[in-house]
Scaffold this motif. Structure first.
Motif, PDB file in Angstrom:
ATOM      1  N   ASN A 240       0.952  -1.231   0.171  1.00  0.00           N
ATOM      2  CA  ASN A 240      -0.035   0.297  -0.400  1.00  0.00           C
ATOM      3  C   ASN A 240       0.662   1.062   0.072  1.00  0.00           C
ATOM      4  O   ASN A 240       0.654   1.974  -0.609  1.00  0.00           O
ATOM      5  N   PHE A 241       1.513   1.293   0.641  1.00  0.00           N
ATOM      6  CA  PHE A 241       3.127   2.152   1.034  1.00  0.00           C
ATOM      7  C   PHE A 241       3.464   2.584  -0.443  1.00  0.00           C
ATOM      8  O   PHE A 241       3.553   3.950  -0.986  1.00  0.00           O
ATOM      9  N   ALA A 242       3.815   2.286  -1.171  1.00  0.00           N
ATOM     10  CA  ALA A 242       4.059   1.661  -2.546  1.00  0.00           C
ATOM     11  C   ALA A 242       3.477   2.679  -3.263  1.00  0.00           C
ATOM     12  O   ALA A 242       4.221   3.688  -4.497  1.00  0.00           O
ATOM     13  N   CYS A 243       1.986   3.332  -3.306  1.00  0.00           N
ATOM     14  CA  CYS A 243       1.307   3.987  -4.311  1.00  0.00           C
ATOM     15  C   CYS A 243       1.180   5.143  -3.464  1.00  0.00           C
ATOM     16  O   CYS A 243       0.962   6.231  -4.456  1.00  0.00           O
ATOM     17  N   PHE A 244       2.114   5.513  -2.812  1.00  0.00           N
ATOM     18  CA  PHE A 244       2.357   6.889  -2.155  1.00  0.00           C
ATOM     19  C   PHE A 244       3.487   7.742  -3.045  1.00  0.00           C
ATOM     20  O   PHE A 244       3.057   8.975  -3.287  1.00  0.00           O
ATOM     21  N   SER A 245       4.444   6.892  -2.892  1.00  0.00           N
ATOM     22  CA  SER A 245       5.860   7.647  -3.466  1.00  0.00           C
ATOM     23  C   SER A 245       6.680   6.763  -4.151  1.00  0.00           C
ATOM     24  O   SER A 245       7.478   7.730  -5.144  1.00  0.00           O
ATOM     25  N   ASN A 246       6.134   4.974  -4.801  1.00  0.00           N
ATOM     26  CA  ASN A 246       5.877   4.951  -5.886  1.00  0.00           C
ATOM     27  C   ASN A 246       7.663   4.320  -5.773  1.00  0.00           C
ATOM     28  O   ASN A 246       9.016   5.297  -6.436  1.00  0.00           O
ATOM     29  N   GLN A 272       4.812  -8.246  -2.821  1.00  0.00           N
ATOM     30  CA  GLN A 272       4.545  -7.921  -4.506  1.00  0.00           C
ATOM     31  C   GLN A 272       2.961  -9.274  -4.723  1.00  0.00           C
ATOM     32  O   GLN A 272       2.480  -8.930  -5.376  1.00  0.00           O
ATOM     33  N   LYS A 273       2.641  -9.556  -3.952  1.00  0.00           N
ATOM     34  CA  LYS A 273       1.464 -10.592  -3.877  1.00  0.00           C
ATOM     35  C   LYS A 273       0.268  -9.285  -3.615  1.00  0.00           C
ATOM     36  O   LYS A 273      -0.751  -9.920  -4.344  1.00  0.00           O
ATOM     37  N   ASN A 274       0.357  -8.605  -2.747  1.00  0.00           N
ATOM     38  CA  ASN A 274      -0.256  -7.255  -2.948  1.00  0.00           C
ATOM     39  C   ASN A 274      -0.532  -6.324  -3.509  1.00  0.00           C
ATOM     40  O   ASN A 274      -1.271  -5.256  -3.699  1.00  0.00           O
ATOM     41  N   ILE A 275       0.606  -6.262  -4.560  1.00  0.00           N
ATOM     42  CA  ILE A 275       1.075  -5.197  -4.808  1.00  0.00           C
ATOM     43  C   ILE A 275       0.460  -4.220  -5.541  1.00  0.00           C
ATOM     44  O   ILE A 275       0.076  -5.058  -6.688  1.00  0.00           O
ATOM     45  N   LEU A 276       0.371  -3.071  -5.990  1.00  0.00           N
ATOM     46  CA  LEU A 276      -0.128  -2.421  -7.704  1.00  0.00           C
ATOM     47  C   LEU A 276      -0.193  -2.861  -8.945  1.00  0.00           C
ATOM     48  O   LEU A 276       1.684  -3.358  -8.671  1.00  0.00           O
ATOM     49  N   ASN A 277      -0.472  -3.899 -10.017  1.00  0.00           N
ATOM     50  CA  ASN A 277      -0.281  -4.392 -11.598  1.00  0.00           C
ATOM     51  C   ASN A 277       0.865  -3.166 -11.595  1.00  0.00           C
ATOM     52  O   ASN A 277       1.917  -3.294 -12.425  1.00  0.00           O
ATOM     53  N   LEU A 278       0.188  -1.876 -11.293  1.00  0.00           N
ATOM     54  CA  LEU A 278       1.503  -1.022 -12.092  1.00  0.00           C
ATOM     55  C   LEU A 278       2.995  -1.041 -11.862  1.00  0.00           C
ATOM     56  O   LEU A 278       4.355  -0.242 -11.951  1.00  0.00           O
ATOM     57  N   TYR A 279       3.168  -1.863 -10.409  1.00  0.00           N
ATOM     58  CA  TYR A 279       4.458  -1.404  -9.986  1.00  0.00           C
ATOM     59  C   TYR A 279       4.767  -3.373  -9.639  1.00  0.00           C
ATOM     60  O   TYR A 279       6.262  -3.163  -8.818  1.00  0.00           O
ATOM     61  N   GLN A 280       4.189  -3.705 -10.135  1.00  0.00           N
ATOM     62  CA  GLN A 280       4.465  -5.856  -9.916  1.00  0.00           C
ATOM     63  C   GLN A 280       5.948  -5.443 -10.018  1.00  0.00           C
ATOM     64  O   GLN A 280       6.104  -5.496 -11.588  1.00  0.00           O
ATOM     65  N   GLY A 281       6.908  -6.352  -9.343  1.00  0.00           N
ATOM     66  CA  GLY A 281       8.563  -6.700  -9.857  1.00  0.00           C
ATOM     67  C   GLY A 281       9.564  -5.011 -10.743  1.00  0.00           C
ATOM     68  O   GLY A 281      10.771  -5.784 -11.037  1.00  0.00           O
TER      69      GLY A 281
END
Length: 306
Positions: A240-246, A272-281
């Motif tokens: 979820n945090f990844a959606c904030f600052s990429n 990786q299981k829960n991250i937005l597809n945009l950030y996958q990998g």
């Protein structure tokens, strides 16, 4: 005698670590105090000086929880028992007559990782500190993100469960009540499991996260469930945090993160299981490269000149 040293201080809920750092990022002298033994924070400069054994330095950097970089105060730190607003910079500047800078303890660790550790090649990353509490040191555009009032990075106080576990901040369900060292220990009493009654963890008077990891390695199924629960909770919220600052990476730092590659992999899997597809990998989950050193001391010292 070389005197071009910086005094780096890491104030934690359990320990206060400090050291003298040279311009090459080497700690040339190191000491510590038990936080519980420091009843009056105004005396901390004197207590540290007593342990420095006549070493000299020319500036001071402090990392502490709930710190306001702009005011120089520790404000409402739930894991410290010193009161509401502690003018820690004022105490040190008045005592040593030297320039002093304060930052969040997680920011200090992040600066340490940026200069000397796992984040050397990243301009956008987050260091997650997993100690008595849980914090985040955030780098955006190659700079520490302090926020408007100098207190950004209180990731441990994101509420992840409505009416969840009570937190020292006065709210309920904060992330650090599940994923910090204290949160893991709370899980011994608060998690339900058919494997719980036979777990040796229940026989320990003052269990630690290290006890939990060791029991899991020895085949204790309840300890294994606690480790998995902690990794799942943390990985979910990193996603979820990844959606904030990429960020390019999350760097796990502190006592829990020292427990090996297995825990890092579990957290990475859930991220990786829960991250937005945009950030996958695209977002890495790494372990600190400074666990054999003291990244928080290095970072606090570096921040003094940052």
């Amino acid at each position: 005698m070389q005197t071009d040293f910086t005094l780096g201080i890491d104030i934690g809920g359990t320990n206060i670590a400090f050291g003298l750092v040279n311009n090459n990022g080497e700690i040339v002298y190191e000491g510590n105090l038990k936080t519980s033994e420091v009843r009056n924070p105004a005396l901390l400069p004197e207590l540290i000086e007593e342990k420095l054994k006549d070493h000299h330095f020319n500036n001071i950097g402090i990392g502490a929880p709930s710190s306001n970089t702009f005011s120089g105060m520790i404000e409402n730190a739930p894991n410290l028992k010193w009161g509401v607003n502690i003018p820690i910079v004022e105490y040190f500047e008045n005592y040593f007559k030297l320039p002093t800078k304060l930052t969040n303890d997680a920011n200090a660790a992040a600066v340490g990782e940026k200069l000397f550790g796992a984040a050397k090649d990243f301009s956008e990353f987050v260091v997650i500190t997993l100690g008595t509490g849980l914090g985040a040191g955030i780098f955006i555009n190659d700079k520490v993100f302090d926020g408007k009032f100098g207190t950004a990075g209180e990731f441990g106080h994101v509420m992840v469960e409505k009416e969840g576990r009570p937190c020292g901040c006065g709210r309920k369900g904060c992330l650090e009540t599940y994923c910090s060292a204290t949160g893991m220990v709370k899980s011994i009493a608060l998690l339900s499991s058919p494997n719980k009654d036979t777990s040796p963890l229940l026989t320990l008077t003052c269990p630690t996260p290290q006890d939990i990891f060791k029991a899991a390695e020895n085949g204790d199924q309840f300890a294994e469930e606690i480790v998995e629960f902690t990794a799942e909770k943390l990985g979910y919220w990193l996603a979820n945090f990844a959606c904030f600052s990429n960020p390019e990476a999350f760097v796990l730092f502190g006592g829990i993160a020292k427990n090996g590659e297995n825990f890092r992999q579990r957290v990475d899997n859930y991220t990786q299981k829960n991250i937005l597809n945009l950030y996958q990998g695209k977002v890495k989950v790494l372990s600190s490269e400074l666990h054999h050193k003291n990244a928080a001391i290095l970072g606090a010292a570096a921040y003094a000149k940052y």
